[in-house]
Design a protein around this motif. Structure first.
Motif, PDB file in Angstrom:
ATOM      1  N   THR A 191      44.551  29.048  40.118  1.00  0.00           N
ATOM      2  CA  THR A 191      43.506  28.422  39.298  1.00  0.00           C
ATOM      3  C   THR A 191      43.436  26.940  39.626  1.00  0.00           C
ATOM      4  OG1 THR A 191      45.067  27.990  37.490  1.00  0.00           O
ATOM      5  CG2 THR A 191      43.831  30.054  37.389  1.00  0.00           C
ATOM      6  N   LEU A 192      42.216  26.455  39.761  1.00  0.00           N
ATOM      7  CA  LEU A 192      41.986  25.028  39.986  1.00  0.00           C
ATOM      8  C   LEU A 192      41.164  24.534  38.806  1.00  0.00           C
ATOM      9  CD1 LEU A 192      41.172  25.369  43.758  1.00  0.00           C
ATOM     10  CD2 LEU A 192      43.116  24.126  42.826  1.00  0.00           C
ATOM     11  N   ALA A 214      48.942  27.408  38.797  1.00  0.00           N
ATOM     12  CA  ALA A 214      47.950  26.541  38.152  1.00  0.00           C
ATOM     13  C   ALA A 214      47.934  25.176  38.822  1.00  0.00           C
ATOM     14  CB  ALA A 214      48.279  26.400  36.668  1.00  0.00           C
ATOM     15  N   LEU A 215      46.803  24.849  39.410  1.00  0.00           N
ATOM     16  CA  LEU A 215      46.655  23.549  40.050  1.00  0.00           C
ATOM     17  C   LEU A 215      45.328  22.940  39.628  1.00  0.00           C
ATOM     18  CD1 LEU A 215      47.755  24.446  43.702  1.00  0.00           C
ATOM     19  CD2 LEU A 215      49.127  23.228  42.006  1.00  0.00           C
ATOM     20  N   SER A 233      35.453  24.145  38.917  1.00  0.00           N
ATOM     21  CA  SER A 233      36.707  24.858  38.706  1.00  0.00           C
ATOM     22  C   SER A 233      36.682  26.115  39.567  1.00  0.00           C
ATOM     23  CB  SER A 233      36.860  25.235  37.231  1.00  0.00           C
ATOM     24  OG  SER A 233      35.863  26.188  36.880  1.00  0.00           O
ATOM     25  N   ALA A 234      37.865  26.716  39.750  1.00  0.00           N
ATOM     26  CA  ALA A 234      37.912  27.923  40.567  1.00  0.00           C
ATOM     27  C   ALA A 234      39.084  28.799  40.160  1.00  0.00           C
ATOM     28  CB  ALA A 234      38.033  27.563  42.051  1.00  0.00           C
ATOM     29  N   VAL A 235      38.882  30.110  40.290  1.00  0.00           N
ATOM     30  CA  VAL A 235      39.946  31.095  40.118  1.00  0.00           C
ATOM     31  C   VAL A 235      39.929  31.972  41.371  1.00  0.00           C
ATOM     32  CG1 VAL A 235      40.781  33.060  38.776  1.00  0.00           C
ATOM     33  CG2 VAL A 235      39.721  31.099  37.615  1.00  0.00           C
ATOM     34  N   TYR A 236      41.042  31.941  42.104  1.00  0.00           N
ATOM     35  CA  TYR A 236      41.146  32.749  43.326  1.00  0.00           C
ATOM     36  C   TYR A 236      42.167  33.854  43.100  1.00  0.00           C
ATOM     37  CZ  TYR A 236      38.720  29.441  46.468  1.00  0.00           C
ATOM     38  OH  TYR A 236      37.794  28.658  47.095  1.00  0.00           O
TER      39      TYR A 236
END
Ligand SMILES: Cc1cc2nc3c(=O)[nH]c(=O)nc-3n(C[C@H](O)[C@H](O)[C@H](O)COP(=O)(O)OP(=O)(O)OC[C@H]3O[C@@H](n4cnc5c(N)ncnc54)[C@H](O)[C@@H]3O)c2cc1C
Lengths: 541, 65
Positions: free
Chosen positions: A466-467, A486-487, A507-510
């Motif tokens: 997660t960004l 978590a970053l 934001s991003a979730v990979y």
């Protein structure tokens, strides 16, 4: 009879009689790896680190002397680093960035790889293949000391393989005579000539190139050459139709002469004849020792299918490319990276056996990309017709003055990992404004973080990266766990993390697979979507 | 043939043709072939458009079509 086919650089697994040889009936092993070259060793390391008992059988007693591969790519080093031995390779290897291309007696142009910053590993290192294998072997020893169930048996030659439905029967010859084993899975890493492939009567199709190359690895005694890659087309010194000069560790230089198809190998391999070529190139004043030499020809081909029930092919046994572009061992490392976690999940019952078929799908895709690139380079370096030769030289003539033509000069497009675009395990690409380089299917690019690097933090399992986005610390879906990393963009002051994973997104979730390829990405966490993507990445749809 | 220009697009065709032939004057067959190759590469780069280049290759492989 067991006869060595090559001399050893490191005799690290001498023959020792195994209890299996005295067992009344063939002993069953979960995984047997056939062949202990770089790919077999890496395979054993991947599986052993997961706690899966793995037995490597090799018909020699250690690591072969022949240098063969010298260029190891960033991705291969990153994979080795996940196994724990990337840093040792980097420390021993030679890092290079500058290359020069010559035609006849003129320098056509010079290039600099201008590596992108913020990666733990450079684009390439040069390292003799025996060292690369040695570092893998040393890591196996280290893992074994920590309890990893890896065994290597030297002078154990696989002589017959039989598909028995839910297992494989293997007949082996040793200095003490024959014995038999059974394996739930056999990973064939027995090289381009793969005896296992032949035993199963399987195909290996593609192009054979009618040219041969003389390699000399020499240790320089007097002169200093720079740490650069020099490639000559039609060199003035007439030692070959093309010539490559490249530095390796220990003051050793790789020189590779293209010497034509109709050559008398025995004659060409005589030290005085090798020296004649070298002296013409280096000048009479340069003193050197010949460390290793060999003549090779090559093919660009692959098996139609890499998975055959319980027998799986990886590395050169599955696909072979020309050396131009350094895609042999480097792509084999990606095979291992791809297969390891899938086999682990299937063996522990966390994923259906069909997940193994995605190894075939993804790595055939990778092999085709490698074959395409290496075939193109080969056609440029060794033109097959008069017209092709005329065009090649026209490109070289123009490249001296017109920058556009430099991009057409192809002395090997250096290995980069392939992206599994559009393949079955990929989930949604639902992150608007994000960089294309980290789309689903791609290998994660490294990025610098406080006190380390991103890939180190990804580790071995499924990861929810997660960004600047919220998400639970881990989720479990049908037995498979994905833990969160978590970053935020602020974790990398250089901006590389943002540029490589966020782009214009806030934001991003990979979802990232254990082989550090992107499975899916979104702007925000959505439990149902993530669970669905995790199932898909495990072959459960 | 969507993009390839097959109608006349050169202002002074006779002049261009003369220049093309004159460029080859005094050259051996090999030198001429090399010049043609360089010329094709330079012009291809000038055109750039992959579709046009593909159409041109196709059209010239089968001149009667
Ligand atoms: C000149 C040259 C330059 C190259 N340069 C590069 C480069 O710069 N970068 C790169 O990435 N790649 C390069 N390559 C390719 C690279 O060397 C190969 O891709 C790599 O060695 C493949 O590893 P492997 O483990 O699949 O097979 P191999 O290295 O061939 O290992 C196979 C192993 O199986 C064993 N074996 C065979 N038969 C049996 C049997 N019946 N029973 C038990 N064991 C068996 C063999 O003894 C051997 O140990 C180069 C190759 C050449 C020839």
């Amino acid at each position: 009879m067991l006869q060595d086919r090559y001399t050893l650089a490191f005799r690290v697994y001498p023959y020792a009689r195994s209890a299996d040889q005295d067992a009344p009936a063939p002993v069953r092993h979960p995984v047997v790896v056939g062949g202990g070259g770089p790919i077999g060793l890496a395979m054993a390391l991947d599986l052993g680190r997961q706690g899966i008992p793995v037995l490597v059988l090799d018909d020699h007693e250690g690591i072969g002397m022949g240098s063969r591969a010298i260029c190891f790519s960033k991705r291969a080093l990153e994979i080795a680093d996940r196994y724990g031995c990337g840093e040792a390779m980097l420390e021993k290897g030679v890092v290079w960035n500058v290359g020069k291309v010559f035609h006849d007696d003129r320098q056509v142009f010079e290039f600099n790889l201008l590596p992108e910053t913020g990666h733990k590993f450079p684009a390439f290192i040069n390292l003799q293949q025996p060292y690369f294998e040695r570092f893998l072997f040393d890591q196996i020893e280290a893992e074994r000391a920590r309890g990893a169930p890896i065994e290597i048996r030297g002078k154990n030659r696989i002589d017959a393989v039989e598909d028995a439905g839910d297992h494989v029967r293997i007949a082996i010859t040793t200095p003490d005579g024959p014995y038999a084993l059974e394996a739930d899975w056999l990973i064939a890493c027995d090289g381009a000539g793969s005896p296992i492939r032949a035993m199963l009567g399987l195909d290996f199709e593609g192009r054979v190139f009618q040219d041969s190359f003389l390699i000399a690895d020499i240790r320089m005694k007097s002169t200093e050459f720079p740490t650069e890659r020099w490639f000559w087309f039609e060199p003035w010194f007439k030692s070959g139709a093309s010539t490559l000069l490249h530095k390796q560790p220990d003051d050793v230089w790789r020189i590779d002469f293209q010497i034509g198809w109709d050559v008398d190998r025995k004659e060409e391999m005589k030290p005085e004849n090798i020296r004649r070529r070298l002296d013409a190139m280096l000048g009479p004043e340069v003193e050197y020792d010949i460390v290793w030499s060999s003549i090779y020809t090559f093919q660009c081909r692959r098996m139609r299918k890499f998975t055959h029930n319980r027998v799986i092919f990886a590395g050169d046994s599955a696909h072979q490319v020309s050396p131009f572009g350094a895609r042999g061992a480097n792509s084999g490392m990606q095979d291992v990276d791809n297969l390891g976690w899938k086999l682990g999940l299937v063996m522990s019952g966390q994923a259906p056996a069909s997940l193994i078929e995605s190894y075939n799908e993804e790595r055939v895709h990778g092999a085709d990309e490698n074959i395409l690139n290496s075939t193109r380079a080969t056609d440029f370096i060794t033109p097959k017709s008069k017209t092709s030769h005329i065009f090649r030289n026209a490109v070289l003539d123009l490249a001296e003055h017109m920058p556009f033509a430099r991009s057409l000069v192809n002395s090997g497009r250096l290995s980069v990992p392939c992206t599994y675009d559009g393949l079955s395990l990929n989930g949604p690409d639902a992150l608007a404004g994000s960089p294309a380089r980290s789309r689903p299917g791609s290998a994660c690019a490294d990025a610098p973080l406080e006190g380390g690097y991103l890939l180190d933090r990804l580790g071995d399992g499924f990861v929810i990266l997660t960004l600047d986005a919220a998400a639970p610390e881990s989720i479990e879906e049908d037995g498979v766990v994905a833990r969160r990393l978590a970053l935020g963009a602020a974790d990398d002051a250089s901006g590389a993390l943002r540029e490589r994973y966020l782009g214009d997104a806030a934001s991003a979730v990979y979802l990232i697979r254990p082989d550090q390829h992107v499975a899916a990405r979104w702007e925000n966490y959505d439990e149902a979507a993530l669970r669905a993507a995790l199932r898909k990445a495990c072959g459960k749809d | 043939m969507a993009k390839l220009v097959t109608a006349l697009n050169i202002a002074a065709p006779d002049e261009f043709y003369e220049k093309l032939i004159r460029a080859h004057e005094g050259l051996s067959d090999d030198e001429s072939a090399a010049l043609n190759a360089r010329l094709i590469l330079v012009l291809a780069n000038q055109i750039g458009d992959a579709e046009i280049l593909a159409e041109a290759l196709e059209a010239c492989r089968t001149p009667a079509a």
